[in-house]
Design an enzyme around this catalytic site. Structure first.
Site, PDB file in Angstrom:
ATOM      1  CE  LYS A  98      39.100  34.807  20.047  1.00 53.78           C
ATOM      2  NZ  LYS A  98      40.109  34.294  20.990  1.00 53.78           N
TER       3      LYS A  98
ATOM      4  CB  SER B 115      38.627  31.377  22.986  1.00 53.25           C
ATOM      5  OG  SER B 115      39.710  32.225  22.692  1.00 53.25           O
TER       6      SER B 115
ATOM      7  CB  SER C  75      42.638  31.174  22.703  1.00 56.25           C
ATOM      8  OG  SER C  75      41.921  30.998  23.894  1.00 56.25           O
TER       9      SER C  75
END
EC number: 6.3.5.7
Lengths: 551, 540
Positions: free
Chosen positions: B82, B187, B211
């Site tokens: 990420k 997310s 997330s």
């Protein structure tokens, strides 16, 4: 932690105590009828090798900017704090010295504001649960009894970076060297009643912090800074509204700032239409070092909301009883303990004690509370020179003589060389031997001073006796057991010198042989001159009398 | 689809079978294949924001010592990371204008561990800005498109048929999503989509309030939010320090566990890292409990599963409920005992979470002022610098650097920490957080070893909780069900485990059409039990 946080919030919301009558009112002719109430927040840089939460080394002013900076200090994303336990231990030393109650559980909070000296946008401090609560410090003004100042709390926090404005280029320069250095904030209760008391308090605090190695307390270098709260009230009335004067960096400025603040607040209160109910507007003020006046920084309404928040990274700082005990047991001697010991154990005069303590007040404080060699502290040097001999349990050297040699001869000659005790490279053994040689008359006092000067100018590890021999400074009149016999045995060297002098001054010698005692002085002087101070004048006179005077 | 009988076009069956295939064939997710797939499909999925150059090919003649050393756990496995996790030389933009050009000179500890295990850090994945969002729509790189059912997804199931890589590099901007496009969740949407589309073997996300688990559920992959304090946060850009965890996503539980094991190492650079002795205590307690149950092959005899009654809000759709029922029935068939439990504080968890997460975000993001790094906006010409405060100058960079959602949360959090609101918001939320933790401690048999060192395992408690990962399947990106309060309600099932710092694993289960995730939540440090239940659930 949550429970502690709630308790702390409850404490903060409690109404003010009537703290100002904790001490008996004493009239001050400078402001008759007014009582002055002062509290001081001291920020002392912790004398640690590394910063409070990062691996970077601490720095001193004047180093190349931005050379002591880690990713964490520059608040790079993803970096995390790691508590430096050396800093904690030094703060604990201060807490023990100030008889503060060490909290076995304390925690860290974030204080938020946007300024260029704060890369992360918050300062890590201990708002809700400080490392130590309470405490006291005994303070004395000259010629008056000591008084006690209560300590409210001691908290650990980060120092900020330094930003300077270049007015010519109109640019800000940011130096992160100082960012993240460990600070102790020591908050006093409002127990001070005059500018002079405030000055004495800061000096006493400085001495304690230096003695325990927690901080070098150097106000000029900025490692000790004070924020001072001042309020005044008419005698017998409730305390007035306080104003805070920020960032005072010398005792002289602090005294001046408080004095000006008292005058200013008094003028406001006395000129008000309703003097009984008038109040001073609550303000944060700065101090103008050129005009010696305080000036307004911001009013109460402009006070920033720091949005304190428990730091989620650092958790609870748990201190074991054992760790606290270790700090207590290994605490270096405190200034008042040293004073008492020098007086009672060595019988030194108040004046000599003052001289020795004064020399040490300028010494270097070592990093991380490490112990130093005897040459770092004049007291330790003195202690070792007087050291007791193990077997006999008897003091090795006369403290008074040692004190004289240090304060008069050593420091005097260092001063002549434009040096201080810090530059002294004479080992305890070297100076000790020198003192012994003079004491047992292996060399004369004059030779001793000469030898000391030589040794200071020519650093070496050679034993003093050897240097003295090489320089032919050993006395011509060795005196072992000379007192036991009525007729001292004079050395052949002295006899030779005297014979030479008699031969060189035939007229005077003849006169002496005829009984003229006055002329003897001239011959003694000649021998002394020829011996380069190695001869003892009394012994020379005795020998010349023996050789010349009619029996 | 070659090996699947053509008589079964049922999408449910297709998905289940396809996933099973992925389980068995994930070994073919090598660096070359994954790069080709990224080149082919990323323009339409928008999972990656940056890819790394291919690793040098292995030497043709392995060194004479090579056969003596054990193969590295993740040798040649492509792993996506990420973009809010720092990677040296690969940027850490956090999908924010503020850090668009920020290139950290360091690897996060988890990335260092991946590299040491031989992994090929294949690229950085799209996400919601600084991890704030649950649809992956708050990104300067545009939204991530859920790859489920797309050519990329289908070809990840049948590997021989994906097109060859286009010669040009990926276009800078993705094509606009089609009206029917669904969210990959947030997310960590890019990480979930990358795994689902077969662009990597596994991916790292972060999980502050769901997330990792939510996008895993939407995209039909496995997502683990580990126990807080097990995986190092050093080098992970903070959103809310007390909640942030590094999450792991992969195609199956086994692969997730493999990556988790590589990362589960004490890091002294992380002050919130659980101490080795605490980890060990929890691990031993789980070991004892599993030995006590003495499971034979594929069985869960003696396992006590709690179904928290508060985790079924009115908004929950049937599309989620039916697969959950089937999963629970399947677990019961394997010998597990199902116990209804009550977690009364759940109702307040979401509000508490948003107060705390926003408050911490306002603090953690205060460092982005454009001075030391990141976007710096100069004051307009003619600005009187003498009368402009530093904060006002910072506001220029911060206004331009942060997106809408981030600004909203910073403002909320700033308010929650202000002197007047602190007690009613921040402190109150901390109390609720404690109540949420108490709820978990009350229902679990194994104690929380972060607080107690000699806790006894209770016989009455449950071993894990099982509940839906989300209230619905992946929502559409065109605004239907997005933007308002609903996006926050999505988090209702995931934030309690975050507040309590517990391990939570979302496992894709057989559903009708769009993927459905089931969450398995365990006591702190009980990843081994959670994985065991997850492995059983994914095979139902």
């Amino acid at each position: 932690m949550l429970r502690r946080l709630c308790q702390c919030r409850a404490r903060q919301l409690q109404p003010f105590r009537r703290f100002h009558d904790a001490r008996v009112y004493k009239e001050d002719p400078r402001w008759l009828g007014w009582q002055v109430v002062i509290g001081i927040e001291t920020h002392a840089q912790i004398k640690s090798r590394r910063k409070l939460f990062s691996e970077s080394l601490t720095s001193v002013p004047g180093e190349t900017p931005n050379t002591h900076v880690s990713m964490f200090d520059a608040a790079f994303p993803g970096t995390l704090p790691k508590l430096n336990h050396k800093c904690v231990d030094l703060a604990l030393r201060a807490a023990v010295a100030l008889q503060s109650d060490i909290q076995t559980r304390s925690s860290f909070d974030r204080k938020h504001y946007f300024y260029s000296d704060l890369p992360s946008g918050y300062q890590i401090t201990q708002q809700y649960a400080p490392i130590a609560i309470g405490g006291r410090l005994s303070v004395a003004l000259p010629n008056s009894p000591p008084f006690e100042v209560r300590i409210k709390q001691i908290q650990l926090e980060q120092d900020t970076a330094k930003s300077t404005l270049n007015p010519r280029t109109r640019t800000s320069h940011i130096d992160l060297n100082r960012a993240g250095t460990g600070l102790m904030e020591i908050v006093s209760e409002p127990d001070l009643r005059s500018p002079d008391e405030a000055g004495a308090y800061v000096r006493a605090l400085q001495a304690v912090l230096r003695a325990v190695g927690a901080s070098d307390g150097n106000m000029e270098q900025g490692s000790l800074r004070c924020d001072v709260n001042v309020s005044i009230n008419r005698v017998g009335q409730p305390p007035g509204t306080r104003c805070e004067i920020k960032n005072l960096n010398s005792v002289r400025f602090m005294i001046a700032a408080i004095t000006h603040e008292i005058t200013r607040q008094r003028a406001i209160l006395e000129s008000a239409p309703d003097p009984q109910n008038a109040t001073v507007p609550q303000e944060t003020r700065g101090f103008d070092e050129h005009r010696f006046e305080t000036y307004k920084l911001r009013s109460k309404e402009d006070a920033p909301d720091y949005r304190y928040m428990p730091d989620p990274n650092l958790g609870v700082l748990v201190l074991s009883q054992e760790r606290i005990r270790t700090v207590r047991d290994t605490l270096p001697e405190l200034p008042w303990e040293t004073r008492e010991r020098l007086r009672s154990a060595y019988g030194l005069s108040e004046r000599d004690v003052d001289v020795l303590l004064n020399i040490d007040s300028g010494r270097d404080v070592s990093f991380d509370g490490e112990t130093q060699g005897p040459n770092a502290s004049v007291i330790a040097y003195f202690d070792q020179l007087c050291a007791e001999e193990g077997d006999e349990g008897k003091r090795r050297r006369d403290p008074k003589a040692v004190s004289n040699w240090i304060t008069h001869e050593l420091l005097g000659q260092l001063a002549a060389r434009k040096e201080t005790f810090k530059d002294n490279h004479l080992s305890v053994d070297q100076l000790g031997e020198l003192i012994d040689m003079v004491q047992n008359k292996t060399i004369t006092g004059t030779s001793g001073k000469l030898l000391l000067r030589h040794m200071l100018a020519n650093p070496s590890k050679t034993p003093t006796m050897q240097i003295a021999t090489e320089l032919q400074l050993t006395a011509l009149e060795p005196c072992p057991d000379s007192t036991s016999s009525d007729t001292p045995v004079h050395s052949p060297a002295l006899r030779a010198l005297c014979a030479d002098a008699i031969a060189a001054l035939p007229a005077e010698s003849d006169a002496a042989r005829k009984g003229n005692r006055n002329v003897l002085n001239k011959i003694v002087g000649r021998v002394m001159k020829d011996s380069h101070g190695r001869a003892d004048a009394k012994a020379v006179r005795a020998l010349l009398e023996e050789l010349l005077l009619p029996r | 689809m070659g090996v699947i009988p053509v008589t079964l076009p049922n999408p449910k069956f297709e998905f289940t079978q396809a996933r099973q295939r992925q389980l068995s064939t994930s070994v073919s997710l090598d660096s070359t294949t994954c790069r080709a797939r990224i080149a082919a499909y990323n323009p339409s999925i928008n999972a990656f924001v940056r890819t790394s150059p291919p690793p040098p090919p292995p030497p043709p003649h392995p060194s004479p010592l090579a056969h003596e050393t054990l193969p590295l756990q993740l040798a040649t496995r492509p792993v996506a990371v990420k973009d809010s996790i720092c990677t040296r030389g690969m940027g850490a933009g956090c999908a924010s204008e503020m850090l668009r050009d920020f290139d950290p000179p360091y690897d996060a500890t988890v990335v260092t561990l991946l590299r040491a295990a031989g992994a090929d850090i294949i690229g950085k994945t799209n996400c919601d800005e600084f991890g704030m969002g649950s649809m992956n729509i708050h990104s300067i790189h545009g939204p991530v498109i859920n790859p489920f059912g797309s050519p990329a997804h289908r070809s990840s199931m049948a590997r021989s048929t994906f097109p060859s890589a286009p010669s040009s590099s990926a276009p800078p901007l993705p094509p606009p999503p089609s009206p029917e496009a669904r969210s990959a969740g947030g997310s960590s949407g890019g990480s979930a989509a990358a795994v689902a589309a077969g662009m990597c073997f596994a991916a790292l996300g972060t999980d502050t309030g769901g997330s990792t688990r939510l996008p895993a559920a939407y995209c039909g992959v496995v997502g683990l939010k580990p126990s807080y304090g097990l995986l190092s946060r050093w080098g992970v850009v903070s959103f809310a320090d007390s909640l942030d965890c590094v999450g792991v996503m992969a195609g199956c539980v086994e692969d997730t566990e493999l990556v988790f094991d590589v990362l589960n190492v004490y890091d002294e650079k992380d002050p919130t890292a659980a101490l080795p002795e605490t980890r060990e205590a929890a691990r031993r307690a789980c070991e004892r409990r599993m030995e006590e149950m003495g499971w034979s092959e594929g069985r869960l005899d003696g396992l006590r599963i709690g179904i928290p009654q508060e985790y079924f809000p009115a908004e929950m759709t049937d599309a989620v409920l039916q697969p959950l029922r089937r999963t629970i029935a399947g677990l019961q068939a394997k010998g597990a005992v199902v116990v209804p439990v009550s977690m009364p504080a759940t109702a307040y968890a979401l509000s508490a979470y948003y107060v705390l997460a926003s408050a911490e975000a306002s603090s953690c993001l205060a460092r982005f002022d454009g001075v030391e790094y990141g976007l710096h906006v100069r004051p307009p010409p003619g600005t009187d610098l003498a009368t402009t405060s530093t904060a006002e100058l910072y506001a220029l960079s911060r206004s331009a650097g942060f997106g809408r959602e981030v600004k909203k949360r910073i403002l909320l959090g700033t308010y929650a920490l202000s002197a007047d609101a602190f007690d009613n918001y921040f402190l109150q939320a901390q109390r609720v957080r404690q109540l949420v933790k108490d709820d978990f401690d009350r229902v679990f048999g194994i104690p929380d070893y972060r607080q107690c060192t000699t806790g006894e395992t209770g016989s009455e408690g449950v071993d894990v909780l099982v509940h839906p990962s989300a209230i619905q399947t992946a929502p559409r990106l065109d605004g239907e069900g997005g933007g308002g309060l609903e996006t926050y309600v999505q988090d209702v099932l995931t934030v309690p485990a975050s507040l309590a710092g517990l391990p939570a694993l979302s496992v894709p289960v057989a559903g009708e059409g769009w993927p459905v995730g089931v969450s398995v939540v365990g006591q702190w440090g009980c990843e081994s039990v959670v994985f065991a239940v997850g492995r059983a659930a994914e095979r139902i």
